[in-house]
Design a protein around this motif. Structure first.
Motif, mmCIF file in Angstrom:
data_model
loop_
_atom_site.group_PDB
_atom_site.id
_atom_site.type_symbol
_atom_site.label_atom_id
_atom_site.label_comp_id
_atom_site.label_asym_id
_atom_site.label_seq_id
_atom_site.Cartn_x
_atom_site.Cartn_y
_atom_site.Cartn_z
ATOM 1 N N GLY A 96 7.594 3.776 6.440
ATOM 2 C CA GLY A 96 6.644 3.482 7.500
ATOM 3 C C GLY A 96 5.739 2.333 7.129
ATOM 4 N N ALA A 97 4.953 1.901 8.071
ATOM 5 C CA ALA A 97 4.008 0.805 7.844
ATOM 6 C C ALA A 97 2.598 1.354 8.044
ATOM 7 C CB ALA A 97 4.306 -0.355 8.791
ATOM 8 N N GLU A 98 1.915 0.907 9.096
ATOM 9 C CA GLU A 98 0.559 1.383 9.353
ATOM 10 C C GLU A 98 0.509 2.898 9.560
ATOM 11 O OE1 GLU A 98 2.010 -1.133 10.859
ATOM 12 O OE2 GLU A 98 0.782 -2.905 10.373
ATOM 13 N N ASP A 99 1.551 3.447 10.164
ATOM 14 C CA ASP A 99 1.591 4.894 10.403
ATOM 15 C C ASP A 99 1.638 5.684 9.103
ATOM 16 O OD1 ASP A 99 4.122 3.788 9.950
ATOM 17 O OD2 ASP A 99 5.152 5.407 11.000
ATOM 18 N N LEU A 100 2.434 5.213 8.139
ATOM 19 C CA LEU A 100 2.527 5.898 6.847
ATOM 20 C C LEU A 100 1.247 5.720 6.041
ATOM 21 C CD1 LEU A 100 4.177 7.580 4.913
ATOM 22 C CD2 LEU A 100 5.276 5.474 4.078
ATOM 23 N N VAL A 101 0.628 4.534 6.140
ATOM 24 C CA VAL A 101 -0.656 4.300 5.468
ATOM 25 C C VAL A 101 -1.696 5.294 5.979
ATOM 26 C CG1 VAL A 101 -2.589 2.693 5.195
ATOM 27 C CG2 VAL A 101 -0.237 1.862 4.961
ATOM 28 N N ALA A 102 -1.753 5.480 7.291
ATOM 29 C CA ALA A 102 -2.714 6.408 7.880
ATOM 30 C C ALA A 102 -2.444 7.841 7.449
ATOM 31 C CB ALA A 102 -2.674 6.292 9.403
ATOM 32 N N LYS A 103 -1.172 8.200 7.379
ATOM 33 C CA LYS A 103 -0.799 9.559 6.982
ATOM 34 C C LYS A 103 -1.231 9.846 5.544
ATOM 35 C CE LYS A 103 3.169 12.703 7.198
ATOM 36 N NZ LYS A 103 4.615 12.819 7.541
ATOM 37 N N VAL A 104 -0.983 8.876 4.645
ATOM 38 C CA VAL A 104 -1.371 9.049 3.241
ATOM 39 C C VAL A 104 -2.890 9.039 3.095
ATOM 40 C CG1 VAL A 104 -1.259 8.027 0.930
ATOM 41 C CG2 VAL A 104 0.790 8.095 2.367
ATOM 42 N N ALA A 105 -3.559 8.191 3.862
ATOM 43 C CA ALA A 105 -5.024 8.145 3.831
ATOM 44 C C ALA A 105 -5.623 9.492 4.205
ATOM 45 C CB ALA A 105 -5.536 7.060 4.766
ATOM 46 N N GLY A 106 -4.880 10.248 4.996
ATOM 47 C CA GLY A 106 -5.322 11.572 5.399
ATOM 48 C C GLY A 106 -5.050 12.647 4.372
ATOM 49 N N GLY A 107 -4.434 12.242 3.252
ATOM 50 C CA GLY A 107 -4.201 13.194 2.161
ATOM 51 C C GLY A 107 -2.755 13.579 1.928
ATOM 52 N N PHE A 108 -1.826 13.027 2.708
ATOM 53 C CA PHE A 108 -0.414 13.369 2.530
ATOM 54 C C PHE A 108 0.159 12.677 1.294
ATOM 55 C CE2 PHE A 108 4.099 12.476 3.139
ATOM 56 C CZ PHE A 108 4.594 13.737 3.423
ATOM 57 N N THR A 109 0.664 13.460 0.342
ATOM 58 C CA THR A 109 1.270 12.888 -0.880
ATOM 59 C C THR A 109 2.523 13.664 -1.280
ATOM 60 O OG1 THR A 109 -0.197 14.237 -2.272
ATOM 61 C CG2 THR A 109 -0.896 11.971 -1.797
ATOM 62 N N GLU A 110 3.282 14.100 -0.298
ATOM 63 C CA GLU A 110 4.481 14.878 -0.594
ATOM 64 C C GLU A 110 5.665 13.957 -0.912
ATOM 65 O OE1 GLU A 110 5.225 17.854 2.333
ATOM 66 O OE2 GLU A 110 3.159 18.571 2.327
ATOM 67 N N PHE A 111 5.501 13.139 -1.941
ATOM 68 C CA PHE A 111 6.572 12.268 -2.438
ATOM 69 C C PHE A 111 6.307 12.011 -3.917
ATOM 70 C CE2 PHE A 111 3.299 9.911 -0.154
ATOM 71 C CZ PHE A 111 2.880 8.963 -1.066
ATOM 72 N N ASP A 112 7.351 11.571 -4.624
ATOM 73 C CA ASP A 112 7.276 11.426 -6.082
ATOM 74 C C ASP A 112 7.138 9.985 -6.544
ATOM 75 O OD1 ASP A 112 7.891 14.310 -6.575
ATOM 76 O OD2 ASP A 112 9.792 13.752 -5.638
ATOM 77 N N ALA A 113 7.425 9.042 -5.674
ATOM 78 C CA ALA A 113 7.324 7.626 -6.023
ATOM 79 C C ALA A 113 7.073 6.830 -4.753
ATOM 80 C CB ALA A 113 8.611 7.145 -6.696
ATOM 81 N N ALA A 114 6.377 5.708 -4.898
ATOM 82 C CA ALA A 114 6.065 4.871 -3.737
ATOM 83 C C ALA A 114 6.430 3.422 -4.021
ATOM 84 C CB ALA A 114 4.590 4.981 -3.378
ATOM 85 N N ILE A 115 6.980 2.786 -3.012
ATOM 86 C CA ILE A 115 7.382 1.380 -3.083
ATOM 87 C C ILE A 115 6.733 0.672 -1.902
ATOM 88 C CG2 ILE A 115 9.344 -0.225 -2.912
ATOM 89 C CD1 ILE A 115 11.080 2.112 -4.056
ATOM 90 N N SER A 116 6.358 -0.575 -2.107
ATOM 91 C CA SER A 116 5.781 -1.350 -1.003
ATOM 92 C C SER A 116 6.311 -2.767 -1.033
ATOM 93 C CB SER A 116 4.254 -1.363 -1.113
ATOM 94 O OG SER A 116 3.681 -2.182 -0.089
ATOM 95 N N THR A 117 6.527 -3.323 0.149
ATOM 96 C CA THR A 117 6.815 -4.750 0.220
ATOM 97 C C THR A 117 5.480 -5.482 0.052
ATOM 98 O OG1 THR A 117 6.638 -4.608 2.632
ATOM 99 C CG2 THR A 117 8.860 -4.526 1.674
ATOM 100 N N PRO A 118 5.496 -6.703 -0.461
ATOM 101 C CA PRO A 118 4.243 -7.432 -0.729
ATOM 102 C C PRO A 118 3.345 -7.572 0.490
ATOM 103 C CG PRO A 118 6.078 -8.504 -1.833
ATOM 104 C CD PRO A 118 6.675 -7.440 -0.959
ATOM 105 N N ASP A 119 3.932 -7.764 1.689
ATOM 106 C CA ASP A 119 3.119 -7.960 2.881
ATOM 107 C C ASP A 119 2.345 -6.715 3.303
ATOM 108 O OD1 ASP A 119 5.902 -7.107 3.497
ATOM 109 O OD2 ASP A 119 5.127 -6.922 5.522
ATOM 110 N N MET A 120 2.724 -5.545 2.763
ATOM 111 C CA MET A 120 2.036 -4.301 3.110
ATOM 112 C C MET A 120 0.928 -3.940 2.120
ATOM 113 S SD MET A 120 2.931 -2.869 5.940
ATOM 114 C CE MET A 120 2.141 -1.290 5.589
ATOM 115 N N MET A 121 0.843 -4.665 1.009
ATOM 116 C CA MET A 121 -0.095 -4.272 -0.042
ATOM 117 C C MET A 121 -1.561 -4.414 0.357
ATOM 118 S SD MET A 121 1.190 -2.738 -2.509
ATOM 119 C CE MET A 121 -0.244 -2.755 -3.614
ATOM 120 N N GLY A 122 -1.855 -5.270 1.347
ATOM 121 C CA GLY A 122 -3.225 -5.385 1.821
ATOM 122 C C GLY A 122 -3.723 -4.060 2.360
ATOM 123 N N GLN A 123 -2.825 -3.309 3.001
ATOM 124 C CA GLN A 123 -3.193 -1.998 3.534
ATOM 125 C C GLN A 123 -2.977 -0.884 2.509
ATOM 126 O OE1 GLN A 123 -1.958 -1.243 7.693
ATOM 127 N NE2 GLN A 123 -1.028 -3.274 7.621
#
Length: 238
Positions: A96-123
């Motif tokens: 996801g993009a902004e939607d996944l950022v919002a979900k994680v910001a809300g406390g969701f961390t049900e994953f073991d590793a995270a990857i991001s493309t450079p253009d998403m790192m600002g968020q």
């Protein structure tokens, strides 16, 4: 002090807890002493001679274990457009993009590793308080901030492990499962130790690896013999 159970005490009686063993012997002891009814995670625990309060004494990196971790890794990818589609095809569980950022910001961390493309790192960078303490923040130094999301996902799911010294100078990192053979555990451990040797900060003085032990989720730890510069092991890794 908590009183250990009968099975734990029986495991301790199988070896000399204060003695340090060659790596191949330590993994064989760990297998023999295991008593839990589930496939325990095997962890490598080290006390390093570094001061993590100083930026030039940080120890961090990644390594691909030859036999993997034995764990099904859930990967989250912050990406949009074609890269999001690429991540889904590569087997990422969450994309996801902004939607996944919002979900994680809300406390969701049900994953073991995270990857991001450079253009998403600002968020994604704003998620530091959520991802940072869990060791999940994407970082270009560990290959988790990248445009090649297919490769990054394949490496993580194939046994790529990140290690990082904590604020007390210790490293705790998984090197497999108790159902692995002693040889597989020893080989994975040796590769991890080699990676930690390569990651030694130039500013670190004196003995670098001060103590090394291996343990499973429920078992007592088994000390691994070492010198100041090289772990004593019968395992050869090329």
């Amino acid at each position: 002090m908590a009183k250990h159970g009968k099975k734990f005490r029986a495991a301790l009686a199988m070896y000399e807890p204060e003695k340090s063993y060659p790596l191949s012997e330590a993994t064989a002891i760990l297998k023999k002493a295991a008593f839990a009814k589930f496939n325990e995670t095997v962890d490598l625990d080290l006390r390093l001679g570094v001061d993590p309060r100083h930026a030039d004494q940080q120890v961090r990196g990644t390594v691909s274990l030859p036999h993997g971790t034995g764990k099904t890794v859930r990967v989250a990818v912050f990406a949009k457009g074609e890269k999001a589609l690429e991540a889904e095809k590569a087997g990422a569980e969450l994309v996801g993009a902004e939607d996944l950022v919002a979900k994680v910001a809300g406390g969701f961390t049900e994953f073991d590793a995270a990857i991001s493309t450079p253009d998403m790192m600002g968020q994604v960078g704003k998620l530091g308080k959520v991802l940072g303490p869990r060791g999940l923040m994407p970082n270009p130094k560990t290959g988790t901030v990248t445009m090649d999301v297919t490769k990054a996902i394949a490496e993580i799911k194939g046994g790529k492990v990140e290690f990082r010294v904590d604020k007390t100078g210790n490293v705790h990192v998984p090197v497999g499962k108790i159902q692995f053979t002693p040889e597989q555990l020893a080989e994975n451990t040796q590769v991890m130790l080699d990676a930690l040797h390569r990651a030694k900060p130039a500013a670190a003085k004196g003995i670098y690896m001060r103590s090394i032990s291996i343990s499973s989720t429920m078992s007592p730890g088994v000390k691994i013999a070492f010198s100041a510069t090289k772990v004593e092991s019968e395992v050869s890794v090329t």
